[in-house]
Write a protein that holds these residues in place. Structure first.
Motif, PDB file in Angstrom:
ATOM      1  N   THR A 117     -40.346  24.594 -40.718  1.00  0.00           N
ATOM      2  CA  THR A 117     -39.413  24.464 -39.543  1.00  0.00           C
ATOM      3  C   THR A 117     -39.509  25.475 -38.326  1.00  0.00           C
ATOM      4  O   THR A 117     -38.917  25.082 -37.311  1.00  0.00           O
ATOM      5  CB  THR A 117     -38.000  24.769 -39.991  1.00  0.00           C
ATOM      6  N   ARG A 118     -40.553  26.334 -38.424  1.00  0.00           N
ATOM      7  CA  ARG A 118     -40.505  27.284 -37.436  1.00  0.00           C
ATOM      8  C   ARG A 118     -41.202  26.782 -36.233  1.00  0.00           C
ATOM      9  O   ARG A 118     -41.362  27.501 -35.079  1.00  0.00           O
ATOM     10  CB  ARG A 118     -41.367  28.654 -37.897  1.00  0.00           C
ATOM     11  N   ASP A 119     -41.915  25.591 -36.182  1.00  0.00           N
ATOM     12  CA  ASP A 119     -42.557  25.125 -34.879  1.00  0.00           C
ATOM     13  C   ASP A 119     -42.176  23.821 -34.630  1.00  0.00           C
ATOM     14  O   ASP A 119     -42.058  22.836 -35.607  1.00  0.00           O
ATOM     15  CB  ASP A 119     -44.189  25.070 -35.305  1.00  0.00           C
ATOM     16  N   VAL A 120     -41.865  23.592 -33.713  1.00  0.00           N
ATOM     17  CA  VAL A 120     -41.132  22.058 -33.179  1.00  0.00           C
ATOM     18  C   VAL A 120     -42.122  21.039 -33.220  1.00  0.00           C
ATOM     19  O   VAL A 120     -41.755  19.858 -33.322  1.00  0.00           O
ATOM     20  CB  VAL A 120     -40.282  22.270 -31.718  1.00  0.00           C
ATOM     21  N   ASP A 121     -43.375  21.532 -32.988  1.00  0.00           N
ATOM     22  CA  ASP A 121     -44.407  20.666 -33.136  1.00  0.00           C
ATOM     23  C   ASP A 121     -44.250  19.884 -34.482  1.00  0.00           C
ATOM     24  O   ASP A 121     -44.761  18.504 -34.492  1.00  0.00           O
ATOM     25  CB  ASP A 121     -45.804  21.341 -33.237  1.00  0.00           C
ATOM     26  N   VAL A 122     -44.046  20.573 -35.584  1.00  0.00           N
ATOM     27  CA  VAL A 122     -44.191  19.864 -36.842  1.00  0.00           C
ATOM     28  C   VAL A 122     -43.011  18.612 -36.746  1.00  0.00           C
ATOM     29  O   VAL A 122     -43.668  17.543 -36.996  1.00  0.00           O
ATOM     30  CB  VAL A 122     -43.634  20.877 -37.735  1.00  0.00           C
ATOM     31  N   CYS A 123     -41.798  18.794 -36.422  1.00  0.00           N
ATOM     32  CA  CYS A 123     -40.821  17.698 -36.282  1.00  0.00           C
ATOM     33  C   CYS A 123     -41.270  16.896 -35.455  1.00  0.00           C
ATOM     34  O   CYS A 123     -41.248  15.417 -35.681  1.00  0.00           O
ATOM     35  CB  CYS A 123     -39.561  18.430 -36.144  1.00  0.00           C
ATOM     36  N   ALA A 124     -41.702  17.275 -34.039  1.00  0.00           N
ATOM     37  CA  ALA A 124     -42.049  16.148 -33.042  1.00  0.00           C
ATOM     38  C   ALA A 124     -43.291  15.161 -33.489  1.00  0.00           C
ATOM     39  O   ALA A 124     -43.230  14.088 -33.466  1.00  0.00           O
ATOM     40  CB  ALA A 124     -42.344  17.047 -31.549  1.00  0.00           C
ATOM     41  N   HIS A 125     -44.280  16.110 -33.972  1.00  0.00           N
ATOM     42  CA  HIS A 125     -45.396  15.011 -34.633  1.00  0.00           C
ATOM     43  C   HIS A 125     -45.104  14.178 -35.508  1.00  0.00           C
ATOM     44  O   HIS A 125     -45.543  12.976 -35.506  1.00  0.00           O
ATOM     45  CB  HIS A 125     -46.532  16.288 -35.289  1.00  0.00           C
ATOM     46  N   GLU A 126     -44.226  14.533 -36.558  1.00  0.00           N
ATOM     47  CA  GLU A 126     -43.999  13.686 -37.859  1.00  0.00           C
ATOM     48  C   GLU A 126     -43.057  12.424 -37.147  1.00  0.00           C
ATOM     49  O   GLU A 126     -43.156  11.300 -37.679  1.00  0.00           O
ATOM     50  CB  GLU A 126     -43.249  14.454 -38.734  1.00  0.00           C
ATOM     51  N   LEU A 127     -42.127  12.735 -36.353  1.00  0.00           N
ATOM     52  CA  LEU A 127     -40.968  11.877 -35.995  1.00  0.00           C
ATOM     53  C   LEU A 127     -41.914  10.778 -35.208  1.00  0.00           C
ATOM     54  O   LEU A 127     -41.458   9.676 -35.205  1.00  0.00           O
ATOM     55  CB  LEU A 127     -39.948  12.477 -35.137  1.00  0.00           C
ATOM     56  N   THR A 128     -43.076  11.254 -34.156  1.00  0.00           N
ATOM     57  CA  THR A 128     -43.650  10.373 -33.473  1.00  0.00           C
ATOM     58  C   THR A 128     -44.329   9.263 -34.347  1.00  0.00           C
ATOM     59  O   THR A 128     -44.697   8.107 -34.190  1.00  0.00           O
ATOM     60  CB  THR A 128     -44.817  10.994 -32.420  1.00  0.00           C
ATOM     61  N   HIS A 129     -44.714   9.856 -35.736  1.00  0.00           N
ATOM     62  CA  HIS A 129     -45.389   8.657 -36.615  1.00  0.00           C
ATOM     63  C   HIS A 129     -44.511   7.506 -36.754  1.00  0.00           C
ATOM     64  O   HIS A 129     -44.876   6.395 -36.916  1.00  0.00           O
ATOM     65  CB  HIS A 129     -45.852   9.303 -37.801  1.00  0.00           C
ATOM     66  N   GLY A 130     -43.033   8.104 -36.816  1.00  0.00           N
ATOM     67  CA  GLY A 130     -42.010   6.833 -36.927  1.00  0.00           C
ATOM     68  C   GLY A 130     -41.920   6.152 -35.574  1.00  0.00           C
ATOM     69  O   GLY A 130     -41.964   4.935 -36.077  1.00  0.00           O
TER      70      GLY A 130
ATOM     71  N   GLU B 170     -47.096  28.166 -34.769  1.00  0.00           N
ATOM     72  CA  GLU B 170     -45.980  29.027 -35.010  1.00  0.00           C
ATOM     73  C   GLU B 170     -45.797  28.963 -36.783  1.00  0.00           C
ATOM     74  O   GLU B 170     -44.926  29.616 -37.171  1.00  0.00           O
ATOM     75  CB  GLU B 170     -44.679  28.421 -34.208  1.00  0.00           C
ATOM     76  N   VAL B 171     -46.401  28.034 -37.300  1.00  0.00           N
ATOM     77  CA  VAL B 171     -46.236  28.054 -38.813  1.00  0.00           C
ATOM     78  C   VAL B 171     -47.522  28.827 -39.404  1.00  0.00           C
ATOM     79  O   VAL B 171     -47.501  28.891 -40.649  1.00  0.00           O
ATOM     80  CB  VAL B 171     -46.240  26.598 -39.188  1.00  0.00           C
ATOM     81  N   MET B 172     -48.143  29.417 -38.549  1.00  0.00           N
ATOM     82  CA  MET B 172     -49.378  30.316 -39.245  1.00  0.00           C
ATOM     83  C   MET B 172     -48.625  31.613 -39.577  1.00  0.00           C
ATOM     84  O   MET B 172     -47.944  32.439 -38.959  1.00  0.00           O
ATOM     85  CB  MET B 172     -50.498  30.451 -38.251  1.00  0.00           C
ATOM     86  N   ALA B 173     -48.637  31.832 -40.967  1.00  0.00           N
ATOM     87  CA  ALA B 173     -48.287  33.223 -41.603  1.00  0.00           C
ATOM     88  C   ALA B 173     -49.126  34.379 -40.889  1.00  0.00           C
ATOM     89  O   ALA B 173     -50.000  34.410 -40.279  1.00  0.00           O
ATOM     90  CB  ALA B 173     -48.267  33.342 -42.852  1.00  0.00           C
ATOM     91  N   ALA B 174     -48.318  35.680 -40.933  1.00  0.00           N
ATOM     92  CA  ALA B 174     -48.906  36.771 -40.458  1.00  0.00           C
ATOM     93  C   ALA B 174     -50.299  36.999 -40.594  1.00  0.00           C
ATOM     94  O   ALA B 174     -51.006  37.350 -39.521  1.00  0.00           O
ATOM     95  CB  ALA B 174     -48.088  38.100 -40.738  1.00  0.00           C
ATOM     96  N   PRO B 175     -51.021  37.016 -41.518  1.00  0.00           N
ATOM     97  CA  PRO B 175     -52.500  37.143 -41.544  1.00  0.00           C
ATOM     98  C   PRO B 175     -53.270  36.170 -41.064  1.00  0.00           C
ATOM     99  O   PRO B 175     -54.435  36.549 -40.731  1.00  0.00           O
ATOM    100  CB  PRO B 175     -52.520  37.012 -43.215  1.00  0.00           C
TER     101      PRO B 175
END
Ligand SMILES: [Zn+2]
Length: 342
Positions: A159-172, A220-225
């Protein structure tokens, strides 16, 4: 009318992690569980009934209302309803982030493109958080948006990157418009439209235009390492990541690198870069209006050249109406030509 399930992190990355995580001292089990669960979702795509509606705001059909569910770390969607449209924020940050991400995507489509939710008829937006156990992915299953928590070594909460949600909803949105099939050039376009509008929603939230944006997907979804890496670069496809855990970004940036029959996430780089070049010249929202008009006129088996033609044609119509700049048709043709699409 379910379309193909699109997983946010493509299988070539998940497979690379599963093969190399153990050797690198990372939790190979998380990657393996992710791969297994993804396969199960592909087969089942099941939907559970909502369980606890009490005290929370019920969705008003046709209003694009949001409902966020907590799956309590089970590999099942449609868990406990924890926040409805207009309800106050809750303690869990990922519930609120999912609520905000779905809202930003809905508002971008409404304000910039004049579209009323995914189906243009106010479809209710369902989001699930805490899906699975250290689940390293997120997906749209044709009916709802599902977020894993990540394993905190490679990926963090999706949920930390709005890209995720926007990308997936656009598939809809694609499912309800062009219905592009998920193979070869049509599949690559299906993927590209998701990245294109994801980047635009990111800019919508940050209130920046093309020239000030990083054009990265999933940073924004990449973990610290993994800080500094991303899943894709729209400006320079093929440069998003290069490290022992994820491997090296194999995305194509030009038709000369097109992989016949390749994963849509690989070939989508070509279209992504065509959009990036258009947006840098025209601004992201005018470019988005042109590509959205093309998407509404494309069809399931369309090819890249069809998209290039339709974008230039829609640019001409939109410029005639004063909605994009006068030189938009020429900019669009030049952008497609630069990535090798005549
Ligand atoms: Zn996708």
């Amino acid at each position: 009318m379910p379309g193909p399930i699109c997983f946010y992190v493509p299988s070539h990355i998940i497979d690379h992690i599963a093969r190399h995580a153990g050797r690198l001292g990372l939790d190979a089990d998380a990657a393996r569980r992710t791969a297994v669960a993804s396969a199960a979702v592909r087969e089942q795509r099941r939907m559970l009934a909502m369980t606890s509606m009490d005290a929370l705001t019920a969705a008003r059909p046709g209003q694009g209302d949001r409902q966020i569910f907590d799956d309590h770390h089970r590999f099942e969607t449609g868990g406990e309803l924890v926040r409805g449209e207009g309800d106050d924020p809750v303690a869990a940050a990922n519930v609120n982030a999912a609520y905000d991400g779905l809202g930003a995507t809905r508002e971008f489509f409404r304000e910039v493109l004049g579209r009323d939710s995914i189906d243009d008829a106010g479809m209710t937006l369902l989001g699930d958080v805490n899906y699975g156990d250290g689940y390293d992915n997120a997906f749209w299953d044709g009916t709802r948006m599902v977020f894993g928590n990540g394993d905190d070594q490679i990926f963090q909460d999706f949920t930390r990157d709005v890209d995720v949600c926007a990308h997936e909803l656009t598939h809809g949105v694609t499912q309800y418009t062009a219905g592009l099939v998920y193979t070869d050039q049509a599949g690559a376009m299906n993927e590209a439209f998701s990245d294109i509008f994801a980047a635009c929603v990111d800019q919508f939230v940050q209130k920046v235009d093309a020239g000030e944006h990083n054009w990265l997907i999933g940073e924004e979804v990449m973990a610290a390492p993994m800080y500094g890496e991303a899943i894709r670069s729209m400006a320079h496809p093929g440069t998003a990541y290069d490290n022992p855990v994820l491997g090296k970004d194999p995305q194509a940036a030009h038709m000369s690198e097109y992989v016949p029959g390749g994963d849509p996430h690989l070939n989508s780089g070509i279209m992504n870069r065509a959009f990036y070049l258009s947006a840098i010249d025209l601004g992201s929202y005018p470019a988005a209006k042109i590509f959205y008009a093309a998407l509404r006129n494309l069809w399931p088996q369309a090819q890249f050249t069809d998209c290039a033609y339709l974008c230039a044609e829609q640019a001409r119509l939109l410029s005639r109406d004063g909605r994009v700049s006068r030189h938009a048709p020429q900019t669009i043709r030049a952008a497609f030509r630069e990535v090798g699409i005549p």
